[in-house]
Design an enzyme around this catalytic site. Structure first.
Site, PDB file in Angstrom:
ATOM      1  N   PHE A   1      65.958 -21.344  -6.426  1.00 24.74           N
ATOM      2  CA  PHE A   1      65.627 -22.525  -7.219  1.00 24.74           C
ATOM      3  C   PHE A   1      64.313 -23.131  -6.694  1.00 24.74           C
ATOM      4  O   PHE A   1      64.166 -23.370  -5.504  1.00 24.74           O
ATOM      5  CB  PHE A   1      66.756 -23.558  -7.143  1.00 24.74           C
ATOM      6  CG  PHE A   1      66.420 -24.834  -7.865  1.00 24.74           C
ATOM      7  CD1 PHE A   1      66.273 -24.845  -9.249  1.00 24.74           C
ATOM      8  CD2 PHE A   1      66.241 -26.023  -7.157  1.00 24.74           C
ATOM      9  CE1 PHE A   1      65.945 -26.027  -9.914  1.00 24.74           C
ATOM     10  CE2 PHE A   1      65.921 -27.200  -7.830  1.00 24.74           C
ATOM     11  CZ  PHE A   1      65.773 -27.199  -9.201  1.00 24.74           C
ATOM     12  N   GLN A   2      63.382 -23.360  -7.601  1.00 26.90           N
ATOM     13  CA  GLN A   2      62.060 -23.916  -7.286  1.00 26.90           C
ATOM     14  C   GLN A   2      61.317 -23.092  -6.242  1.00 26.90           C
ATOM     15  O   GLN A   2      60.605 -23.620  -5.395  1.00 26.90           O
ATOM     16  CB  GLN A   2      62.173 -25.383  -6.863  1.00 26.90           C
ATOM     17  CG  GLN A   2      62.651 -26.264  -8.014  1.00 26.90           C
ATOM     18  CD  GLN A   2      62.430 -27.744  -7.787  1.00 26.90           C
ATOM     19  OE1 GLN A   2      62.499 -28.214  -6.656  1.00 26.90           O
ATOM     20  NE2 GLN A   2      62.178 -28.483  -8.854  1.00 26.90           N
TER      21      GLN A   2
ATOM     22  N   GLU B   1      51.628 -33.902 -10.196  1.00 23.71           N
ATOM     23  CA  GLU B   1      51.057 -33.271  -9.007  1.00 23.71           C
ATOM     24  C   GLU B   1      49.600 -32.846  -9.179  1.00 23.71           C
ATOM     25  O   GLU B   1      48.825 -32.880  -8.232  1.00 23.71           O
ATOM     26  CB  GLU B   1      51.888 -32.055  -8.586  1.00 23.71           C
ATOM     27  CG  GLU B   1      53.247 -32.387  -7.999  1.00 23.71           C
ATOM     28  CD  GLU B   1      54.352 -32.347  -9.037  1.00 23.71           C
ATOM     29  OE1 GLU B   1      54.044 -32.367 -10.248  1.00 23.71           O
ATOM     30  OE2 GLU B   1      55.538 -32.304  -8.643  1.00 23.71           O
TER      31      GLU B   1
ATOM     32  N   MET C   1      32.657 -32.505 -27.132  1.00 26.51           N
ATOM     33  CA  MET C   1      31.742 -31.424 -26.801  1.00 26.51           C
ATOM     34  C   MET C   1      32.061 -30.167 -27.604  1.00 26.51           C
ATOM     35  O   MET C   1      31.165 -29.457 -28.052  1.00 26.51           O
ATOM     36  CB  MET C   1      31.783 -31.134 -25.297  1.00 26.51           C
ATOM     37  CG  MET C   1      30.702 -30.173 -24.836  1.00 26.51           C
ATOM     38  SD  MET C   1      29.031 -30.771 -25.214  1.00 26.51           S
ATOM     39  CE  MET C   1      28.601 -31.611 -23.689  1.00 26.51           C
TER      40      MET C   1
ATOM     41  N   LYS D   1      61.298 -25.301   3.968  1.00 23.52           N
ATOM     42  CA  LYS D   1      62.105 -26.489   4.264  1.00 23.52           C
ATOM     43  C   LYS D   1      62.789 -26.377   5.634  1.00 23.52           C
ATOM     44  O   LYS D   1      62.940 -27.367   6.352  1.00 23.52           O
ATOM     45  CB  LYS D   1      63.162 -26.659   3.166  1.00 23.52           C
ATOM     46  CG  LYS D   1      63.970 -27.926   3.238  1.00 23.52           C
ATOM     47  CD  LYS D   1      64.907 -28.021   2.033  1.00 23.52           C
ATOM     48  CE  LYS D   1      65.665 -29.342   2.032  1.00 23.52           C
ATOM     49  NZ  LYS D   1      66.494 -29.467   0.816  1.00 23.52           N
TER      50      LYS D   1
END
Lengths: 585, 187
Positions: free
Chosen positions: A136-137, A74, A495, A186
């Protein structure tokens, strides 16, 4: 009232035409509303990754009028959306699920926030009855992203969906652009509601100043009229406001040389006699010398970032400072400003150009030219046997005629590219300037190529950053993108190693980084891999990569301890920059 | 030099707006002395009074950053303006029958009033400038303060001036014209 409503019930024909049964037919699910609203915003591409909370939305995607690009992580969806936005000037869109999907976006949002890139992030949220119950999530993504978004929303009612999406695009793309996140439970995807294309946005608390105050513009013009050694500091804002043509008119009329910030590269041609190139920590010597010497510094669309200014007390010490910025909060934030001009760069330049005189400044230009560091050019002519980083960048620039879109990660290769590609056109240089996000190069190249398939795209990446996002090779393959990936491979986190070399007595702590055989890795993904180990192989490899359709990876194995020169040590003023004494051969 | 600044902030009355304002001040390293939120004279608009400690220039920067929040309609640093800034304090002070009348006298001096009493305590409500409340507390300390709650000040300009927000562009431009001086806002 009661009688009246009864009458309506008894005589449905009394209702206005278009409502009633036809309205029922036009009921859309929340998922369909999201898709329609995105289509109405002109969205052609969405970078995303499905998951539990957005399954109903993904159900509607096959019928949507835009293309969904399935990324492999993501975070890279957000950066691909950024690459798309930077290459096209249109907002990029990314779409992920709740919880970890949403938190993985955070780095990308922060990146877009610091570089003022318009992206719209849509995150699914758990169903409304579960919000606040550690479901959940479930994460509080609007809370988490408060400091890294221009604005964010948690949509609570289906009737708010379409207007919120409209407003989000408006906010992301106007004023100082930036990322906007929309969190959608949702539940809403599954509800039904009629879709009405959203109206014009009006928010009392959001009315960015675009046209500047003419009094301030005239003060700026006066400062230009009296300056003997003026310098323009050209920032990203010039490109964000689409002002490059106006800016060129302004520069050519006033004869003022242009120092580019990292994100200002491309705002004015570097090949032009008045285009000086990169300033700041790894800026060219003559550019930083000009900053020290100038008596007027006209900053257009840059935010006086610390990597550009060095120690502020020693920055442009003799200059009267004019600062043009669309964001009033940038005025006086880091550097004392004598004349603030709040407005969109294009609007400011439109008003400023008629107020300034045609001038030539040969003495000042000659002085700047005399401060050039010729040692590097001479060193390049020596052409050592191994692939030398400057040579690689210059070879890519030569082969692509300076026309390619170049994306980078962060670190040495980024600075070499910024110093030596020679950007003559806007929207070609896509780099993570403010946040310095490793892994940025490949996903942003994917976004750029999808947004501008007509342009050649090169991702110039270090071996460290490439190992952060090389999983996106699969995306490039799936989308069959014609991109070229140049890994500048020194086997170090270069770097950091350079800082350890210069400022920590060569204590190389945790910077040696192993890697798989990149050529074989390319093959595993079904694309062409080329390894370059000598100077003589550089150009043929580049030409071969350009001839092949589809993704190609070139692994340039360079000298492990090559450094970026010059460098302003951290905490020092730009005048304290260190130079390469002699070619490290 | 760091000074205490009192900011009057008009905001749209949306869920989460307090969080946005406080979060912004926190991440810009501002220490909030006190903050009060409540309705204003306009429906849908809340008014916050925020007391912060900072240099003039830092507070000006904080004001500009606050304007970047979509919900923020108007920011006024009322510190240098001629305004009334009052707070309310509830003080539960220990009171025996021998000390009760003395406490009542002190309360009277400070225009505070007793709103509740028990055999061993008095509950005093005081309003006024912070210094006045400080003075009262100082006097009551000797008797034993059992419990204290202070609201922090709310502020309003004297005379006909108001900080009310009108429809129309926000005063960003005026802010910028003022340059690095104080947050001078006129619209």
């Amino acid at each position: 009232m009661a009688t009246r409503s009864t009458a309506l019930e008894e005589h449905p024909s009394a209702q206005p035409p278009g409502s009633g049964r036809s309205e029922e037919r036009s009921l859309l699910t929340g998922s369909e509303i999201v898709c329609r609203a995105l289509e109405d915003e002109g969205v052609e591409t969405v970078f995303g990754y499905p998951g539990g909370a957005v399954i109903p939305l993904y159900d509607a995607l096959p019928k949507a009028g835009f293309h969904h690009v399935l990324v492999r992580f993501e975070q890279w969806a957000a950066l691909a959306a950024e690459g798309y936005a930077r290459a096209t000037g249109k907002p990029g869109v990314c779409l992920v699920t709740s919880g970890p999907g949403a938190t993985n976006l955070v780095t990308g949002l922060a990146d877009a926030m610091l570089d003022s890139i318009p992206i719209i992030a849509i995150t699914g949220q758990v169903i409304q009855p579960l919000i606040g119950r550690d479901a959940f999530q479930e994460v509080d993504i609007t809370g988490i992203t408060l400091p890294v978004t221009k604005h964010n929303y948690l949509v609570n009612r289906i009737e708010d969906l379409a207007p919120t999406i409209r407003e989000a695009f408006h906010i992301a793309t106007t004023g100082r652009p930036g990322p906007v996140l929309i969190d959608i439970p949702k539940t809403l995807f599954l509800q039904k509601h009629p879709y009405t294309p959203a109206q014009t946005v009006h928010r009392r608390g959001y009315q960015p100043t675009s046209v500047p105050n003419i009094r301030q513009v005239r003060l700026a013009a006066n400062a230009i009229a009296t300056a003997r050694r003026p310098l323009v500091m050209a920032g990203h804002g010039i490109m964000l406001s689409g002002a490059t043509d106006l800016f060129r008119q302004f520069v050519e009329k006033t004869g003022i040389p242009v120092a580019h910030t990292l994100l200002g590269l491309g705002s004015f041609p570097e090949s032009h006699p008045l285009g000086l190139g990169l300033m700041g920590m790894h800026g060219h010597k003559h550019v930083n010398d000009a900053l020290d010497e100038c008596d007027l510094l006209l900053n257009i669309g840059a935010r006086f970032d610390d990597r550009a200014t060095g120690q502020v007390s020693g920055f442009a010490p003799n200059a009267f400072v004019v600062h043009v910025d669309v964001d009033p909060a940038e005025i006086g934030k880091n550097v004392h400003t004598d004349v603030p001009v709040v407005g969109d760069a294009a609007e400011v330049l439109r008003l400023l150009i008629p107020e300034v005189e045609q001038e030539h400044r040969d003495d000042w230009l000659a002085w700047i030219d005399s401060r050039r560091d010729r040692a590097l050019d001479e060193a390049l002519e020596e052409r050592p046997a191994w692939p030398e980083p400057y040579t690689i960048i210059k070879a890519i620039a030569e082969a692509t005629d300076g026309e390619a879109v170049v994306t980078t990660d962060v670190g040495q290769h980024q600075m070499w590219a910024a110093q030596h590609y020679g950007f003559d056109h806007p929207d070609r240089w896509i780099t993570s300037g403010g946040l310095g996000t490793m892994g940025f190069g490949l996903p942003s190249a994917i976004g750029a190529k999808i947004g501008r398939p007509d342009r050649e795209v090169w991702a110039i990446i270090g071996d460290g950053g490439f190992q952060m996002s090389c999983n996106e090779l699969a995306t490039a393959v799936q989308e069959n993108l014609d991109i070229n990936i140049a890994v500048i491979n020194n086997g170090y986190l270069g770097m950091v190693r350079q800082w350890q070399d210069l400022f920590h007595a060569k204590n190389y702590s945790e910077v040696k980084i192993g890697a798989p055989d990149f050529e074989k890795l390319a093959e595993a993904y079904g694309i062409t891999g080329i390894t370059v180990r000598t100077d003589a192989e550089i150009r043929p490899a580049i030409d071969r990569a350009r001839a092949i359709r589809g993704p190609v990876l070139i692994d340039f194995v360079i000298e492990p301890e090559a450094n970026v020169w010059p460098i302003v040590p951290p905490g020092a003023a730009n005048s304290g920059m260190l130079h390469q004494q002699r070619y490290e051969g | 030099m760091k000074n205490r600044h009192t900011l009057s902030v008009l905001v749209e009355d949306h869920p989460g707006v307090l969080n946005r304002v406080v979060s912004l001040l926190r991440r810009r390293s501002f220490n909030i002395d006190s903050i009060t939120v409540g309705h204003s004279e306009q429906p849908g608009v809340s008014r916050m009074t925020i007391v912060v400690l900072g240099r003039d220039q830092e507070v000006e920067q904080a004001g500009k950053q606050l304007y970047k929040l979509m919900e923020v309609l108007k920011v006024t640093d009322v510190t240098p303006l001629n305004c009334i800034a009052h707070e309310l304090a509830l003080i539960k002070v220990a009171a025996k029958s021998q000390t009760r009348s003395e406490i009542l006298q002190i309360a009277q001096i400070y225009n505070a009033r007793v709103v509740d009493a028990s055999p061993t305590t008095l509950l005093i409500e005081a309003t006024g400038p912070e210094e006045q409340v400080d003075g009262l507390l100082n006097m009551l300390k000797a008797f034993g303060i059992r419990e204290l709650v202070r609201t922090g000040p709310v502020a309003m300009m004297r005379g006909t001036s108001t900080v009310g927000v009108k429809e129309g562009p926000r005063p960003d431009r005026e802010l910028a014209v003022a340059g690095n001086g104080t947050v001078a806002i006129s619209n």
